[in-house]
Motif scaffolding. Structure first.
Motif, PDB file in Angstrom:
ATOM      1  N   ILE A   1      47.954  56.956 -44.241  1.00  9.22           N
ATOM      2  CA  ILE A   1      47.115  55.859 -43.733  1.00  9.22           C
ATOM      3  C   ILE A   1      45.640  56.204 -43.883  1.00  9.22           C
ATOM      4  O   ILE A   1      44.817  55.360 -44.292  1.00  9.22           O
ATOM      5  CB  ILE A   1      47.481  55.555 -42.266  1.00  9.22           C
ATOM      6  N   ASP A   2      45.265  57.447 -43.561  1.00  8.71           N
ATOM      7  CA  ASP A   2      43.870  57.872 -43.742  1.00  8.71           C
ATOM      8  C   ASP A   2      43.461  57.805 -45.206  1.00  8.71           C
ATOM      9  O   ASP A   2      42.328  57.385 -45.534  1.00  8.71           O
ATOM     10  CB  ASP A   2      43.685  59.298 -43.217  1.00  8.71           C
ATOM     11  N   ALA A   3      44.355  58.213 -46.115  1.00  7.19           N
ATOM     12  CA  ALA A   3      44.040  58.152 -47.544  1.00  7.19           C
ATOM     13  C   ALA A   3      43.875  56.714 -48.007  1.00  7.19           C
ATOM     14  O   ALA A   3      42.964  56.408 -48.806  1.00  7.19           O
ATOM     15  CB  ALA A   3      45.139  58.852 -48.344  1.00  7.19           C
TER      16      ALA A   3
ATOM     17  N   ASN B   1      32.472  59.419 -52.425  1.00  8.28           N
ATOM     18  CA  ASN B   1      32.813  60.067 -51.166  1.00  8.28           C
ATOM     19  C   ASN B   1      33.193  61.529 -51.436  1.00  8.28           C
ATOM     20  O   ASN B   1      34.065  61.827 -52.274  1.00  8.28           O
ATOM     21  CB  ASN B   1      33.989  59.332 -50.499  1.00  8.28           C
ATOM     22  N   VAL B   2      32.556  62.424 -50.708  1.00 13.64           N
ATOM     23  CA  VAL B   2      32.806  63.854 -50.918  1.00 13.64           C
ATOM     24  C   VAL B   2      34.229  64.226 -50.518  1.00 13.64           C
ATOM     25  O   VAL B   2      34.851  65.134 -51.089  1.00 13.64           O
ATOM     26  CB  VAL B   2      31.781  64.688 -50.119  1.00 13.64           C
ATOM     27  N   MET B   3      34.809  63.527 -49.534  1.00 10.50           N
ATOM     28  CA  MET B   3      36.140  63.838 -49.046  1.00 10.50           C
ATOM     29  C   MET B   3      37.224  63.619 -50.118  1.00 10.50           C
ATOM     30  O   MET B   3      38.315  64.193 -50.028  1.00 10.50           O
ATOM     31  CB  MET B   3      36.477  62.994 -47.819  1.00 10.50           C
ATOM     32  N   MET B   4      36.908  62.810 -51.115  1.00 12.78           N
ATOM     33  CA  MET B   4      37.889  62.523 -52.155  1.00 12.78           C
ATOM     34  C   MET B   4      37.905  63.575 -53.250  1.00 12.78           C
ATOM     35  O   MET B   4      38.723  63.498 -54.171  1.00 12.78           O
ATOM     36  CB  MET B   4      37.633  61.139 -52.762  1.00 12.78           C
ATOM     37  N   ARG B   5      37.000  64.538 -53.197  1.00 12.74           N
ATOM     38  CA  ARG B   5      36.970  65.692 -54.105  1.00 12.74           C
ATOM     39  C   ARG B   5      36.957  65.266 -55.577  1.00 12.74           C
ATOM     40  O   ARG B   5      37.644  65.853 -56.423  1.00 12.74           O
ATOM     41  CB  ARG B   5      38.160  66.608 -53.846  1.00 12.74           C
TER      42      ARG B   5
ATOM     43  N   GLN C   1      47.867  61.656 -54.586  1.00 11.60           N
ATOM     44  CA  GLN C   1      47.944  63.058 -54.157  1.00 11.60           C
ATOM     45  C   GLN C   1      48.452  63.163 -52.718  1.00 11.60           C
ATOM     46  O   GLN C   1      49.250  64.043 -52.394  1.00 11.60           O
ATOM     47  CB  GLN C   1      46.570  63.711 -54.278  1.00 11.60           C
ATOM     48  N   ALA C   2      48.020  62.241 -51.857  1.00 15.27           N
ATOM     49  CA  ALA C   2      48.458  62.277 -50.460  1.00 15.27           C
ATOM     50  C   ALA C   2      49.953  62.017 -50.345  1.00 15.27           C
ATOM     51  O   ALA C   2      50.652  62.682 -49.563  1.00 15.27           O
ATOM     52  CB  ALA C   2      47.676  61.250 -49.645  1.00 15.27           C
ATOM     53  N   ILE C   3      50.470  61.076 -51.119  1.00 13.35           N
ATOM     54  CA  ILE C   3      51.898  60.748 -51.004  1.00 13.35           C
ATOM     55  C   ILE C   3      52.767  61.742 -51.768  1.00 13.35           C
ATOM     56  O   ILE C   3      53.943  61.928 -51.458  1.00 13.35           O
ATOM     57  CB  ILE C   3      52.154  59.301 -51.476  1.00 13.35           C
TER      58      ILE C   3
ATOM     59  N   ASP D   1      49.501  51.315 -61.283  1.00 15.79           N
ATOM     60  CA  ASP D   1      48.714  52.363 -61.945  1.00 15.79           C
ATOM     61  C   ASP D   1      49.503  53.663 -62.051  1.00 15.79           C
ATOM     62  O   ASP D   1      49.412  54.369 -63.052  1.00 15.79           O
ATOM     63  CB  ASP D   1      47.416  52.610 -61.167  1.00 15.79           C
ATOM     64  N   TRP D   2      50.270  53.987 -61.013  1.00 10.32           N
ATOM     65  CA  TRP D   2      51.002  55.254 -61.008  1.00 10.32           C
ATOM     66  C   TRP D   2      52.159  55.270 -61.993  1.00 10.32           C
ATOM     67  O   TRP D   2      52.515  56.322 -62.520  1.00 10.32           O
ATOM     68  CB  TRP D   2      51.550  55.546 -59.604  1.00 10.32           C
ATOM     69  N   VAL D   3      52.752  54.093 -62.252  1.00 15.08           N
ATOM     70  CA  VAL D   3      53.926  54.055 -63.113  1.00 15.08           C
ATOM     71  C   VAL D   3      53.581  54.378 -64.561  1.00 15.08           C
ATOM     72  O   VAL D   3      54.475  54.668 -65.373  1.00 15.08           O
ATOM     73  CB  VAL D   3      54.608  52.674 -63.003  1.00 15.08           C
ATOM     74  N   GLN D   4      52.290  54.350 -64.907  1.00 18.87           N
ATOM     75  CA  GLN D   4      51.890  54.711 -66.265  1.00 18.87           C
ATOM     76  C   GLN D   4      51.989  56.209 -66.510  1.00 18.87           C
ATOM     77  O   GLN D   4      52.035  56.646 -67.655  1.00 18.87           O
ATOM     78  CB  GLN D   4      50.434  54.246 -66.516  1.00 18.87           C
TER      79      GLN D   4
END
Length: 945
Positions: A752-754, A783-787, A797-799, A828-831
């Protein structure tokens, strides 16, 4: 300034060979025996009697992680790695790589302890049964649960796969055996007939017979019907058909039934000391035995008819019997299973396991037993006898550890139990010496650590020679149990020339060491001499002496502690306050404080100057069994019957740490002279070493941790209560395999945070684009938190960090709004080729969970339309790729087999050439002989003419 303390952590566990609550199993090679040892799996080399590996969880151990079931994957012995599954008391299952000794995955699905585990013949599926009455089928390769089978009304006791893992047979304490079709995910047959709980079942390797064991007096056998057999419509769903019963010799309930790997032996272990071993005959021998049985029956009938005919004078019946045609008899279960041997062990048997390999000639099989006195035994089963081959008993006590003590240099550890004294290396946990003794209640090392003293329950004082591992002398010291042995320190605090014993015969005796020779030729040996005796009015439970040898404190059965001056034995103080007898006490190294632990669960800290009680602490949930001060400090450790070890500050009266790990009552503890580690002994027969680390901790943080743990435990308790209130599941229903845990709740929060962070980033990026279109200059600041990751990659990456087994429960806990956000990223991920399987799992779970809301939400229609077109195409590509790779692997396999056969073919061709050459030469030799013979005959004829 806030005071910091150094943390103590568990380092070593030793003394446990096998737990009572776990089964044993061999690895596929047959070289190692796997046994549950409390919260770890011990891998024993039976021939050498050593533990080669210990599979232990990396997290902090507690009684909830006790191993309750073990199963080994039936992979080939030539395989480089084999998988081992261990079920635990908290319902979790751990998959281990035996070659590397690492935990590959943790599967959470059961609410209660796992009672049975079974792999299929290929090792790809794992079935687990539990006390929660459910069965879960796990995909070992994908490390996830497939489905949950519900139907049993009591705990599942055993499982077995049938028909190439297409069917599963389970038994339970509800007296029923169920057959499950795993393709339909439904119960297709319920087998009744047992009059009591069914505890075990097994199937022979050829899948001809299934045997069940219960508390009934008979073993029940069933014929297994294969799909290839012709069945009529009435018995289409009948997989098991009752074949017969064999009456057992003993009346105790059956605990385990197991076939060996070849199916020639059947072992029936009872809940006692016996194992009945049956020989399984093949079809031809069984038919011969059936004919012999019919022939004997006919002979008996004939003899009986002859007697009756002679008495009545009628011989017609005799002619009828003698003229009976010998038909092909029916093969009964007694014709197939023949009692071979009855194995009787020295103690109660907990579990059995057949070795998959047979190492000696003439042996039919090798059977290993785990006994309830912490032993492993291995027997060789031969045609006419059962012979014991190996025993693993030295690395552990036969009963609970009653006392432990360290030598002066902390290099040796002495422990006592009901029949033996053991000397250990506390750094490695290796057992150095085992000496037979009486029931040791207390022990102590003598000066120079060459000898040790043991006080027994019978009142004798035993002197142990540590170097030779023998009992040097036995002295009748008291008329009742010796409960305490305390060395008398010198003025500088070191061990002096004497010691004190306290006994239940109301006496406290003072002893001196002496060196004497039994004969003139013998060397000097240690002995002791009684110099003083202090008689009291009640049983002495524990004795303690102050480090400067000024005071001696004696705890009596009347709940008081009497303090005397050591030199004059005059009473100095009497400590009142405990409501139950004092079981342990200790005096600090500076002589200022004395702490007492009682059966009333309290610790009391007293001042030795005036005998005032500084503080009374409610320490344990049960009796406090031992307490010790750390040298040169006012920190102390206490142990109790509540299985806990607690670390205290006696100046601030604060609980510093609570250390969990033991699985039963903790009887004793001893602390090293420098305080770097301490040792505890328990009723679970384990000895644990706890080391001081360099990690500091603060009291406030520990209080918050304890409150958080209490809060989480209350949540779990409430969830279990609500789960119990639900109605019983439908007959044969299928459920979700996983369960909600703290890890899944944490994973939901992370996802949820991601999603929120990614959404904010997308909004920020859209605002930046609008500003650029309006002519405003400026550089986009990510955003710096997203590296440095894109929003889609950040959510992916979170999931992806969620455990495979927890993914389904995590997605079920997502709110609908967040689930809709997550579905927008799937296209997007299925690619990405390696994420197709993950996307399919996510899509399936979300569609099944939120189907009604998705079809009524207009914003979801474009997402579903896009996914429908893209997902099918990507899955087809993925499927084609897998098929192409499988075909290529089959081709490579054929090439490798051809290359491996090439040397043999070349050798065969050479042999054929050699054989042809030899035949040619032999032909020439034969022709030459024939010519010579003809010439000789012709010459004879010529001479005759």
């Amino acid at each position: 300034m806030v005071k910091a303390y150094l943390r103590y952590e568990p380092r070593l566990v030793f003394g446990v060979i096998v737990s009572v609550d776990s089964n044993i199993s061999y690895d596929p090679s047959g070289k190692h025996l796997l046994a549950g040892a409390l919260d770890s799996v011990a891998v024993w080399d039976i021939k050498k009697g050593i533990c080669s590996t210990s599979l232990s969880p990396s997290s902090g151990s507690s009684h909830s992680l006790a191993v309750t079931s073990i199963a080994s994957s039936p992979s080939s012995s030539s395989s480089s790695s084999s998988s081992v599954a261990s079920g635990h008391a908290n319902g979790s299952i751990r998959l281990w790589d035996l070659s590397r000794g690492t935990c590959e995955a943790t599967l959470n699905g059961h609410e209660s302890a796992v009672t049975s585990l079974r792999y299929n013949q290929f090792g790809s599926f794992l079935a687990s049964g539990s006390k929660d009455c459910d069965i879960i089928l796990w995909d070992v390769v994908a490390e996830t649960g497939m489905f949950r089978l519900r139907g049993h009304r009591d705990q599942v006791t055993d499982l077995v796969f049938l028909d190439s893992a297409k069917k599963l047979v389970s038994c339970s304490k509800d007296k029923f055996v169920r057959v499950w079709d795993l393709e339909m995910q439904h119960c297709i047959q319920i087998v009744s007939g047992h009059h009591s709980e069914v505890w075990s079942l097994d199937v022979d390797p050829n899948e001809r017979f299934l045997v069940t064991g219960s508390a009934d007096l008979e073993l029940r056998f069933y014929l297994i019907k294969n799909e290839l057999e012709e069945m009529d419509n009435s018995s289409k769903w009948e997989v098991l058909k009752h074949y017969g019963e064999i009456r057992r010799q003993n009346k105790e309930r059956i605990a385990t039934v197991r076939f060996n790997k070849s199916g020639s032996l059947l072992a029936c272990q009872e809940a006692g000391r016996t194992v009945e071993i049956y020989r399984v005959l093949d079809a031809s021998n069984a038919r011969i035995k059936a004919k012999r049985r019919v022939r004997r029956k006919k002979e008996k009938l004939l003899a009986k008819t002859v007697e009756e005919g002679k008495e009545n004078g009628n011989l017609d019946s005799l002619q009828n019997v003698s003229g009976m045609a010998v038909l092909e008899p029916d093969v009964l279960v007694s014709d197939v299973f023949k009692l071979l041997q009855v194995l009787r062990a020295s103690k109660k048997i907990c579990s059995i396991a057949f070795c998959p390999t047979v190492s000696t000639k003439g042996s039919l099989g090798t059977l290993s037993l785990s006994l309830n006195n912490n032993m492993l035994e291995t027997y060789s089963i031969e045609e006419g006898r059962v012979e014991k081959k190996h025993t693993v008993e030295l690395p552990g006590h036969r009963s609970d550890i009653r006392s432990v003590t360290l030598s002066s240099d902390n290099t040796l550890l002495l422990s006592t139990s009901h029949n033996a004294v053991k000397v250990w290396n506390p750094s490695t946990g290796a057992c150095i010496r085992t000496i037979e003794s009486g029931y040791g209640l207390c022990c102590s090392f003598a000066p120079a650590d060459r000898y040790a003293l043991v006080g027994t329950k019978s009142g004798t004082l035993e002197i142990i020679d540590v170097g030779s591992g023998t009992r040097a002398d036995v002295i009748e010291a008291h008329s009742a149990a010796i409960r305490s042995i305390v060395p008398i320190p010198d003025d500088n605090g070191s061990v002096g020339s004497g010691f004190v014993t306290g006994s239940a015969d109301h006496d406290v005796k003072f002893w001196e060491y002496q060196l004497k020779r039994k004969t003139e030729t013998d060397s000097k040996q240690l002995t002791v001499k009684n110099v003083r005796t202090l008689s009291l009015s009640d049983d002495v439970l524990v004795v303690s002496i102050s480090p400067e040898s000024k005071y001696i404190a004696v705890a009596l059965l009347d709940c008081t502690v009497q303090v005397y001056l050591l030199n004059t034995l005059k009473k100095f103080l009497t400590l009142y306050g405990h409501k139950l007898p004092v079981l342990c006490m200790d005096i600090s190294s500076d002589g200022d404080l004395i702490v007492t632990g009682s059966a009333d669960k309290n610790l009391k800290i007293w001042g030795l100057d005036f005998g005032d009680c500084h503080k009374s602490l409610f320490a344990h949930a049960d009796s406090v069994m031992d307490v010790k001060f750390v040298h040169n400090t006012h920190y102390m450790f206490s142990v109790g019957k509540d299985r806990l070890v607690k670390y205290w500050d006696a100046d601030k009266f604060e609980l510093l740490l609570t250390l969990e790990g033991h699985h039963a009552e903790v009887w004793c503890l001893t602390i090293s002279s420098h305080g770097g580690f301490f040792i505890t002994g328990s009723h679970d027969r384990s000895i644990r070493r706890w080391d001081r680390t360099e990690e500091p901790f603060f009291l406030e943080e520990e209080r918050e941790k304890r409150l958080q743990e209490m809060f989480e435990s209350d949540l779990e308790t409430n969830e279990n209560k609500y789960a119990l209130r639900e109605e019983l599941p439908e007959e044969g229903s299928v459920g979700v395999p996983g369960k909600r845990t703290q890890e899944t709740i944490t994973a939901v929060d992370i996802i949820i945070d991601a999603l929120d962070t990614a959404e904010d980033e997308l909004k920020h990026y859209d605002e930046h684009n609008v500003d650029q279109q309006n002519g405003k200059s400026g550089q986009f600041q990510p955003n710096v938190m997203m590296r440095g990751l894109s929003p889609s990659d950040y959510v992916l990456q979170a999931i992806s960090n969620v455990q495979t087994n927890d993914l389904e429960q995590t997605l079920l806990s997502l709110p609908y709004s967040d689930a809709l956000k997550l579905m927008s990223y799937l296209k997007d991920w299925v690619q990405t080729p390696d994420k197709v399987a993950l996307v399919c799992r996510i899509t399936t779970v979300l569609l099944q969970t939120h189907h009604n809301q998705l079809i009524t939400t207009p914003a979801a229609r474009p997402i579903l339309t896009v996914l429908k077109d893209i997902l099918h195409a990507r899955v087809k590509e993925f499927k084609d790729t897998i098929g192409f790779n499988l075909a290529a692997m089959d081709h490579l396999k054929e090439l490798m087999s051809m290359r491996s056969d090439a040397p043999f073919r070349n050798a065969k061709a050479k042999l054929m050439e050699i054989r042809s050459e030899l035949s040619k030469h032999s032909g020439k030799l034969i022709d030459g002989k024939r010519k010579k013979k003809k010439q000789k005959n012709s010459s004879k004829d010529h001479v005759g003419a």
